[in-house]
Motif scaffolding. Structure first.
Motif, PDB file in Angstrom:
ATOM      1  N   ASN A 161       0.830  -1.212   0.000  1.00 50.63           N
ATOM      2  CA  ASN A 161       0.000   0.000   0.000  1.00 50.63           C
ATOM      3  C   ASN A 161       0.861   1.258   0.000  1.00 50.63           C
ATOM      4  O   ASN A 161       0.576   2.217  -0.719  1.00 50.63           O
ATOM      5  CB  ASN A 161      -0.925   0.003   1.219  1.00 50.63           C
ATOM      6  CG  ASN A 161      -2.030  -1.033   1.111  1.00 50.63           C
ATOM      7  OD1 ASN A 161      -2.342  -1.495   0.018  1.00 50.63           O
ATOM      8  ND2 ASN A 161      -2.594  -1.434   2.232  1.00 50.63           N
ATOM      9  N   GLY A 162       1.917   1.248   0.816  1.00 53.47           N
ATOM     10  CA  GLY A 162       2.791   2.410   0.865  1.00 53.47           C
ATOM     11  C   GLY A 162       3.506   2.649  -0.453  1.00 53.47           C
ATOM     12  O   GLY A 162       3.616   3.790  -0.922  1.00 53.47           O
ATOM     13  N   ARG A 163       3.994   1.556  -1.072  1.00 58.54           N
ATOM     14  CA  ARG A 163       4.703   1.704  -2.350  1.00 58.54           C
ATOM     15  C   ARG A 163       3.758   2.149  -3.461  1.00 58.54           C
ATOM     16  O   ARG A 163       4.131   2.959  -4.318  1.00 58.54           O
ATOM     17  CB  ARG A 163       5.365   0.379  -2.713  1.00 58.54           C
ATOM     18  CG  ARG A 163       6.217   0.445  -3.985  1.00 58.54           C
ATOM     19  CD  ARG A 163       7.509   1.193  -3.785  1.00 58.54           C
ATOM     20  NE  ARG A 163       8.389   0.397  -2.955  1.00 58.54           N
ATOM     21  CZ  ARG A 163       9.168  -0.583  -3.403  1.00 58.54           C
ATOM     22  NH1 ARG A 163       9.184  -0.890  -4.699  1.00 58.54           N
ATOM     23  NH2 ARG A 163       9.951  -1.231  -2.585  1.00 58.54           N
ATOM     24  N   LEU A 164       2.537   1.620  -3.427  1.00 59.80           N
ATOM     25  CA  LEU A 164       1.561   2.016  -4.444  1.00 59.80           C
ATOM     26  C   LEU A 164       1.286   3.515  -4.366  1.00 59.80           C
ATOM     27  O   LEU A 164       1.258   4.209  -5.399  1.00 59.80           O
ATOM     28  CB  LEU A 164       0.265   1.232  -4.255  1.00 59.80           C
ATOM     29  CG  LEU A 164      -0.905   1.630  -5.171  1.00 59.80           C
ATOM     30  CD1 LEU A 164      -0.543   1.437  -6.634  1.00 59.80           C
ATOM     31  CD2 LEU A 164      -2.158   0.831  -4.817  1.00 59.80           C
ATOM     32  N   LEU A 170      -2.100   1.713 -15.997  1.00 65.07           N
ATOM     33  CA  LEU A 170      -2.630   3.070 -16.102  1.00 65.07           C
ATOM     34  C   LEU A 170      -1.496   4.072 -16.046  1.00 65.07           C
ATOM     35  O   LEU A 170      -0.437   3.801 -15.477  1.00 65.07           O
ATOM     36  CB  LEU A 170      -3.581   3.375 -14.934  1.00 65.07           C
ATOM     37  CG  LEU A 170      -4.941   2.670 -14.877  1.00 65.07           C
ATOM     38  CD1 LEU A 170      -5.628   3.047 -13.566  1.00 65.07           C
ATOM     39  CD2 LEU A 170      -5.796   3.080 -16.064  1.00 65.07           C
ATOM     40  N   ILE A 171      -1.726   5.243 -16.608  1.00 61.36           N
ATOM     41  CA  ILE A 171      -0.866   6.400 -16.342  1.00 61.36           C
ATOM     42  C   ILE A 171      -1.563   7.179 -15.230  1.00 61.36           C
ATOM     43  O   ILE A 171      -2.646   7.711 -15.431  1.00 61.36           O
ATOM     44  CB  ILE A 171      -0.665   7.272 -17.590  1.00 61.36           C
ATOM     45  CG1 ILE A 171       0.095   6.495 -18.660  1.00 61.36           C
ATOM     46  CG2 ILE A 171       0.080   8.554 -17.228  1.00 61.36           C
ATOM     47  CD1 ILE A 171       0.308   7.254 -19.955  1.00 61.36           C
ATOM     48  N   PRO A 172      -0.988   7.215 -14.024  1.00 62.45           N
ATOM     49  CA  PRO A 172      -1.679   7.840 -12.883  1.00 62.45           C
ATOM     50  C   PRO A 172      -1.985   9.315 -13.128  1.00 62.45           C
ATOM     51  O   PRO A 172      -1.228  10.029 -13.799  1.00 62.45           O
ATOM     52  CB  PRO A 172      -0.668   7.687 -11.733  1.00 62.45           C
ATOM     53  CG  PRO A 172       0.173   6.515 -12.132  1.00 62.45           C
ATOM     54  CD  PRO A 172       0.292   6.612 -13.620  1.00 62.45           C
ATOM     55  N   GLU A 219       4.485   5.406  -5.684  1.00 58.11           N
ATOM     56  CA  GLU A 219       4.688   5.294  -7.129  1.00 58.11           C
ATOM     57  C   GLU A 219       3.586   6.007  -7.897  1.00 58.11           C
ATOM     58  O   GLU A 219       3.826   6.579  -8.965  1.00 58.11           O
ATOM     59  CB  GLU A 219       4.755   3.817  -7.538  1.00 58.11           C
ATOM     60  CG  GLU A 219       5.980   3.078  -7.025  1.00 58.11           C
ATOM     61  CD  GLU A 219       7.269   3.597  -7.635  1.00 58.11           C
ATOM     62  OE1 GLU A 219       7.227   4.431  -8.569  1.00 58.11           O
ATOM     63  OE2 GLU A 219       8.347   3.168  -7.175  1.00 58.11           O
ATOM     64  N   TRP A 220       2.363   5.971  -7.367  1.00 60.90           N
ATOM     65  CA  TRP A 220       1.255   6.681  -8.029  1.00 60.90           C
ATOM     66  C   TRP A 220       1.565   8.185  -8.117  1.00 60.90           C
ATOM     67  O   TRP A 220       1.387   8.807  -9.165  1.00 60.90           O
ATOM     68  CB  TRP A 220      -0.037   6.440  -7.258  1.00 60.90           C
ATOM     69  CG  TRP A 220      -1.272   6.948  -7.953  1.00 60.90           C
ATOM     70  CD1 TRP A 220      -1.828   8.175  -7.834  1.00 60.90           C
ATOM     71  CD2 TRP A 220      -2.077   6.230  -8.897  1.00 60.90           C
ATOM     72  NE1 TRP A 220      -2.943   8.283  -8.628  1.00 60.90           N
ATOM     73  CE2 TRP A 220      -3.128   7.103  -9.297  1.00 60.90           C
ATOM     74  CE3 TRP A 220      -2.025   4.954  -9.424  1.00 60.90           C
ATOM     75  CZ2 TRP A 220      -4.102   6.716 -10.202  1.00 60.90           C
ATOM     76  CZ3 TRP A 220      -3.001   4.564 -10.336  1.00 60.90           C
ATOM     77  CH2 TRP A 220      -4.018   5.446 -10.721  1.00 60.90           C
ATOM     78  N   LEU A 222       3.783  -5.148  -8.407  1.00 60.50           N
ATOM     79  CA  LEU A 222       3.697  -3.744  -8.809  1.00 60.50           C
ATOM     80  C   LEU A 222       4.858  -3.429  -9.747  1.00 60.50           C
ATOM     81  O   LEU A 222       6.027  -3.686  -9.418  1.00 60.50           O
ATOM     82  CB  LEU A 222       3.752  -2.844  -7.575  1.00 60.50           C
ATOM     83  CG  LEU A 222       3.383  -1.368  -7.770  1.00 60.50           C
ATOM     84  CD1 LEU A 222       1.926  -1.226  -8.199  1.00 60.50           C
ATOM     85  CD2 LEU A 222       3.640  -0.582  -6.482  1.00 60.50           C
ATOM     86  N   LEU A 223       4.540  -2.872 -10.915  1.00 62.32           N
ATOM     87  CA  LEU A 223       5.535  -2.669 -11.969  1.00 62.32           C
ATOM     88  C   LEU A 223       5.557  -1.200 -12.411  1.00 62.32           C
ATOM     89  O   LEU A 223       4.841  -0.808 -13.337  1.00 62.32           O
ATOM     90  CB  LEU A 223       5.217  -3.566 -13.170  1.00 62.32           C
ATOM     91  CG  LEU A 223       5.142  -5.075 -12.894  1.00 62.32           C
ATOM     92  CD1 LEU A 223       4.537  -5.806 -14.078  1.00 62.32           C
ATOM     93  CD2 LEU A 223       6.524  -5.624 -12.563  1.00 62.32           C
ATOM     94  N   PRO A 224       6.358  -0.355 -11.770  1.00 59.81           N
ATOM     95  CA  PRO A 224       6.450   1.047 -12.177  1.00 59.81           C
ATOM     96  C   PRO A 224       7.108   1.169 -13.551  1.00 59.81           C
ATOM     97  O   PRO A 224       7.931   0.331 -13.943  1.00 59.81           O
ATOM     98  CB  PRO A 224       7.329   1.688 -11.083  1.00 59.81           C
ATOM     99  CG  PRO A 224       7.332   0.707  -9.958  1.00 59.81           C
ATOM    100  CD  PRO A 224       7.161  -0.635 -10.581  1.00 59.81           C
ATOM    101  N   ASN A 225       6.760   2.236 -14.273  1.00 57.55           N
ATOM    102  CA  ASN A 225       7.339   2.525 -15.587  1.00 57.55           C
ATOM    103  C   ASN A 225       7.214   1.329 -16.536  1.00 57.55           C
ATOM    104  O   ASN A 225       8.120   1.039 -17.314  1.00 57.55           O
ATOM    105  CB  ASN A 225       8.810   2.929 -15.454  1.00 57.55           C
ATOM    106  CG  ASN A 225       9.004   4.193 -14.641  1.00 57.55           C
ATOM    107  OD1 ASN A 225       9.288   4.127 -13.451  1.00 57.55           O
ATOM    108  ND2 ASN A 225       8.826   5.350 -15.271  1.00 57.55           N
TER     109      ASN A 225
END
Length: 455
Positions: free
Chosen positions: A305-308, A422-424, A311-312, A377-380
């Motif tokens: 939750n914290g990382r989401l 998604l693009i936040p 990163e969002w 969770l996969l940023p970028n």
């Protein structure tokens, strides 16, 4: 957690909550652990109480009538005498805005209700440990300032205290090249027994001699140029250094310009360094306790939750994609019923560690989302990239070939995966990403399991 280990580390705690049942729960538990606890049911009572006797820590609820926790914290931080009291917010409010507000107003930590007493105690003990270290460091700084003041006194006063000082004290005079004026070495003018022992000499052998450059050549050659720069510019030097000598190994020195040379004070800080290292180790263990799933040893729901959230925000600024894979084990209840819960635990561990090894980038996060459900969770990463990761996960789990004879999907353990990307944007909550991935995972189950779907 063994609560008995906390009883020797007592602290004075003020509880502030408008619900008596909440106060009673916390108060009884903390008193049983050996803390001194006072409880009040309003913000105004809390402000009156702290002025009578300051607590070591305040546990403060946010939603209270008349004066909420934010106002109480703001008032405390505006008072010169009360502003250093650590405030830990304890609230059912779990929105990131509430947490950010709490920290902006000066809160030192934030605990979300319902809480576990182990977490509350760990966070309290962390703050009490920091307070103890701060007091020790403040005492150490006071002693350093006293020593530095002595350095500016006359040689007559120095001579009377050198032999009794626990710190190493010396004064050095620059020896310059007659032709160029460059500093070639330093001559020892004043030295006390502590410094002499470090050189392996007695005081009489050192005074008047050129010993510094030779000593530094075998110890820390770069210090010689720093001392030269100190004499030429007047810029003081303060630093810690490691040098095993008897039972001590860490020292702090302060060097200041004195005429055409410098005075130096050296203090043994081995005890302080050991405390700092112990505190660092304790913080690392606390970090693991808070953010790692105890069974699978991957990140837990809290960490996810914290990382989401982080990163969002970051990717909303950068306008880059954020992808999420949610998956769970097909027919896992049947697996548990047939093989037993211990085998079920081993199965989850094996899956979690296998996926962890498959997702390679440092910025990616594999987490246990709950029960037999996991998240990646996969940023970028766009949707096509997320699909490749999901395919890799499916392949490695198939390759594990964990038997599951009660499954009507396959005779080995399989996964149903939901993928979304998604693009936040600022006005959309991060939970949207979870909802979409969850819906995609549901579709994968409806279509027969052992597959992935996108949304």
């Amino acid at each position: 957690m063994n609560f008995d280990s906390y009883k020797e580390n007592k602290g004075n705690i003020l509880l502030v909550d408008d619900l008596p049942e909440n106060l009673q729960l916390l108060s009884d538990s903390l008193i049983q652990l050996g803390y001194t606890v006072r409880s009040v049911t309003s913000g105004r009572m809390a402000l009156k109480t702290v002025k009578v006797k300051q607590p070591d820590i305040i546990l403060l609820d946010i939603k209270m009538p008349e004066m909420d926790g934010y106002q109480v914290c703001k008032t405390l931080k505006a008072d010169e005498d009360l502003r250093t009291i650590p405030v830990i917010f304890v609230s059912a409010l779990d929105d990131v805005f509430d947490k950010v507000t709490a920290f902006e107003l000066g809160g030192i930590d934030y605990i979300t209700k319902p809480f576990q007493m182990e977490e509350v105690v760990a966070r309290i003990e962390n703050q009490l440990t920091i307070q103890r270290q701060q007091r020790l460091l403040e005492q150490e700084n006071i002693k350093r300032r006293e020593t530095e003041e002595i350095l500016y006194q006359s040689r007559a006063m120095l001579a009377s205290i050198l032999n009794s000082s626990l710190d190493g004290i010396a004064a050095m005079q620059a020896v310059r090249n007659p032709a160029t004026g460059d500093i070639e070495d330093f001559r020892c003018l004043v030295v006390n027994p502590v410094i002499a022992r470090a050189f392996g000499r007695n005081r009489e052998e050192m005074i008047g001699k050129l010993t510094l450059k030779k000593f530094l050549t075998t110890f820390k050659p770069e210090l010689f140029n720093l001392f030269v720069n100190l004499v030429e510019t007047g810029e003081p030097i303060k630093r810690d250094f490691y040098h095993p000598l008897g039972n001590s190994c860490w020292y702090h020195f302060v060097a200041v310009k004195l005429g055409d040379g410098f005075a130096i004070t050296i203090r043994d800080i081995t005890g302080r360094k050991q405390i700092e290292l112990a505190l660092k180790d304790a913080n690392q263990k606390l970090e693991q306790l808070v953010n790692v799933d105890g069974l699978t040893q991957v990140a837990n729901r809290r960490c996810f939750n914290g990382r989401l959230q982080a990163e969002w925000k970051r990717l909303a600024r950068e306008q880059q994609p954020l992808s999420l894979i949610l998956f769970d084990v097909d027919k896992f209840k049947l697996y548990n019923d047939y093989y037993g819960h211990l085998a079920g635990d081993d199965c989850l561990i094996r899956i979690a560690q296998t996926v962890q090894q498959t997702v390679h980038r440092p910025t990616d996060l594999v987490a246990r989302y709950g029960g037999e459900e996991f998240s990646v969770l996969l940023p970028n990463t766009d949707l096509a990239g997320a699909i490749k990761v999901a395919q890799s996960i499916q392949q490695v789990i198939h390759a594990q070939a964990i038997p599951h004879v009660k499954s009507d999907v396959k005779n080995i353990v399989t996964l149903s995966l939901g993928i979304t990307s998604l693009i936040p944007v600022w006005d959309v909550k991060p939970d949207t990403l979870i909802a979409l991935a969850d819906r995609a995972m549901y579709n994968a189950k409806q279509e027969g399991r052992d597959r992935y779907c996108t949304n």
